[in-house]
Scaffold this motif. Structure first.
Motif, PDB file in Angstrom:
ATOM      1  N   ASN A 104       0.820  -1.221  -0.108  1.00 40.22           N
ATOM      2  CA  ASN A 104       0.002   0.020   0.110  1.00 40.22           C
ATOM      3  C   ASN A 104       0.784   1.185   0.068  1.00 40.22           C
ATOM      4  O   ASN A 104       0.435   2.237  -0.792  1.00 40.22           O
ATOM      5  N   ALA A 105       2.080   1.459   0.705  1.00 41.10           N
ATOM      6  CA  ALA A 105       2.879   2.439   0.863  1.00 41.10           C
ATOM      7  C   ALA A 105       3.426   2.854  -0.559  1.00 41.10           C
ATOM      8  O   ALA A 105       3.414   3.717  -0.933  1.00 41.10           O
ATOM      9  N   LYS A 106       3.759   1.651  -1.031  1.00 39.44           N
ATOM     10  CA  LYS A 106       4.465   1.643  -2.446  1.00 39.44           C
ATOM     11  C   LYS A 106       3.471   2.143  -3.723  1.00 39.44           C
ATOM     12  O   LYS A 106       3.754   3.256  -4.234  1.00 39.44           O
ATOM     13  N   LYS A 107       2.336   1.616  -3.651  1.00 31.28           N
ATOM     14  CA  LYS A 107       1.174   2.080  -4.460  1.00 31.28           C
ATOM     15  C   LYS A 107       0.773   3.596  -4.270  1.00 31.28           C
ATOM     16  O   LYS A 107       0.466   4.459  -5.192  1.00 31.28           O
ATOM     17  N   ASN A 108       0.934   4.074  -3.075  1.00 30.73           N
ATOM     18  CA  ASN A 108       0.448   5.460  -2.771  1.00 30.73           C
ATOM     19  C   ASN A 108       1.613   6.533  -2.725  1.00 30.73           C
ATOM     20  O   ASN A 108       1.625   7.703  -2.295  1.00 30.73           O
ATOM     21  N   GLY A 109       2.716   5.872  -3.300  1.00 31.93           N
ATOM     22  CA  GLY A 109       3.840   7.044  -3.401  1.00 31.93           C
ATOM     23  C   GLY A 109       4.679   6.948  -2.122  1.00 31.93           C
ATOM     24  O   GLY A 109       5.635   7.926  -2.011  1.00 31.93           O
ATOM     25  N   GLY A 110       4.600   6.272  -0.942  1.00 26.69           N
ATOM     26  CA  GLY A 110       5.316   6.285   0.138  1.00 26.69           C
ATOM     27  C   GLY A 110       6.609   5.611  -0.276  1.00 26.69           C
ATOM     28  O   GLY A 110       6.777   4.538  -0.903  1.00 26.69           O
ATOM     29  N   ARG A 111       7.520   5.858   0.728  1.00 24.97           N
ATOM     30  CA  ARG A 111       8.695   5.178   0.540  1.00 24.97           C
ATOM     31  C   ARG A 111       9.070   3.834   1.616  1.00 24.97           C
ATOM     32  O   ARG A 111       8.335   4.251   2.488  1.00 24.97           O
ATOM     33  N   ILE A 112       9.509   2.677   1.050  1.00 19.58           N
ATOM     34  CA  ILE A 112       9.916   1.570   1.865  1.00 19.58           C
ATOM     35  C   ILE A 112      11.130   1.602   2.618  1.00 19.58           C
ATOM     36  O   ILE A 112      12.288   2.096   1.754  1.00 19.58           O
TER      37      ILE A 112
END
Length: 352
Positions: free
Chosen positions: A241-249
């Motif tokens: 979800n973070a990846k899809k929403n533009g957040g960084r891992i």
């Protein structure tokens, strides 16, 4: 690729022998992986570099007190054992010192007979398979008799076993701590959550291969020991979800990094899974999942220096290490931390 390309000079007095009183007061070097720029901070300031929508990934493995001291039945000769991998039916793969005293059939007594072991086979690298016998619960006996298996470069005795555990350690199984996580306190993790950063937990049981030196000249000839990992559906969902929403891992430690990179598909997506990985990450590797990394300072010529060089570039990493030496940072397991990021921008409102 020559192993000597990952060497650097480290004065011995910079190897941290004891943990700091306050976990989060260690120093933090921030390294921009694109430019090589560095800045110097205190670890608790990490919150200022995190953004709402990011996902912080922790390795929740727990170190077992895996070093046991016993005597050989009959001769009473002293024998030291390090538990490496749990097999079935109370059989463990172990490292035995001195190995020549531990031929198959050898019986070893620990804690006046509270625990006994019999060597049943010799496997790779001279490791021994030992069948243990005891009454009660193995983990409780281990807690009573075992010592924390500190890395060979730490010569001081550890006063408090918990200081070689992260505050979020959950699942028994590691022979070494995922040391990047040692800097986090419960309060600091709460600040991270309050900022709108998701926290995902994965498990990788760290083996002693972590400390195994690279003995070949050509990096590509080095073989990694395999380690067991688990990714839950909950963790996979948070990361995806973070990846899809533009957040960084943002991976906490090289162990979390290896777990994510081993478990993901070619698009960097994860699903619930478990298995063994011997993934070896070195320059030229293309990261599928992680964007940023919180990590400690690693041994010269080690696979861990190679991993951080794959993320931030060898020259940037070695220049940063040179500056860390000049600035008298503390190195290795109980030492200071580095945050490898793609954004040096600091949010001054947070974590005041």
């Amino acid at each position: 690729m020559d192993v000597k390309d990952f060497d650097y000079d480290l004065p011995e007095e910079l190897i941290a022998q004891d943990p700091l009183e306050d976990r989060s007061s260690s120093r933090l070097m921030v390294l921009d992986k694109k430019t090589g720029e560095v800045s110097h901070h205190v670890f608790k300031e990490i919150v200022k570099y995190l953004r709402p929508g990011d996902c912080l990934v922790l390795n929740n493995t727990k170190v077992i007190p895996a070093r046991l001291f016993g005597v050989k039945e009959g001769t009473m000769a002293k024998i030291e054992i390090l538990l490496l991998k749990r097999r079935q039916n109370d059989v463990w793969e172990t490292l035995v010192k001195p190995g020549k005293k531990a031929k198959p059939g050898t019986k070893i007594i620990f804690g006046d007979g509270l625990l006994t072991g019999e060597v049943i086979d010799v496997v790779d690298d001279g490791n021994r398979l030992i069948q243990f016998s005891y009454e009660g619960i193995f983990e409780e006996i281990l807690d009573k008799l075992g010592q924390m298996p500190l890395p060979p470069y730490i010569t001081h005795q550890l006063k408090d076993k918990n200081r070689y555990q992260t505050v979020y350690a959950k699942y028994d199984g590691s022979a070494a701590a995922p040391t990047a996580g040692l800097h986090f306190t419960k309060e600091l993790l709460q600040q991270v959550k309050d900022k709108g950063v998701d926290i995902a937990e994965v498990t990788l049981h760290v083996g002693l291969g972590t400390f195994r030196p690279v003995k070949v000249d050509n990096v590509l000839d080095h073989h990694m020991h395999s380690e067991f990992y688990m990714v839950s559906q909950e963790a996979a969902d948070k990361i995806n979800n973070a990846k899809k929403n533009g957040g960084r891992i943002i991976s906490v430690g090289t162990t979390s990094t290896r777990t994510l990179e081993a478990a993901s598909d070619e698009n960097g997506m994860l699903k619930e899974c478990s298995g063994w990985t011997d993934i070896f990450i070195y320059p030229g590797y293309s990261f599928k999942v992680i964007d940023c990394l919180i990590t400690n300072f690693h041994l010269p010529q080690s696979t861990l220096v190679m991993l951080v060089s794959a993320l931030a570039g060898r020259e940037h990493v070695l220049n940063a290490y040179k500056e860390a030496v000049e600035e008298r940072y503390r190195f290795f397991s109980f030492g200071d931390a580095m945050f490898i990021t793609n954004d040096m921008h600091m949010d001054d409102e947070a974590a005041e």
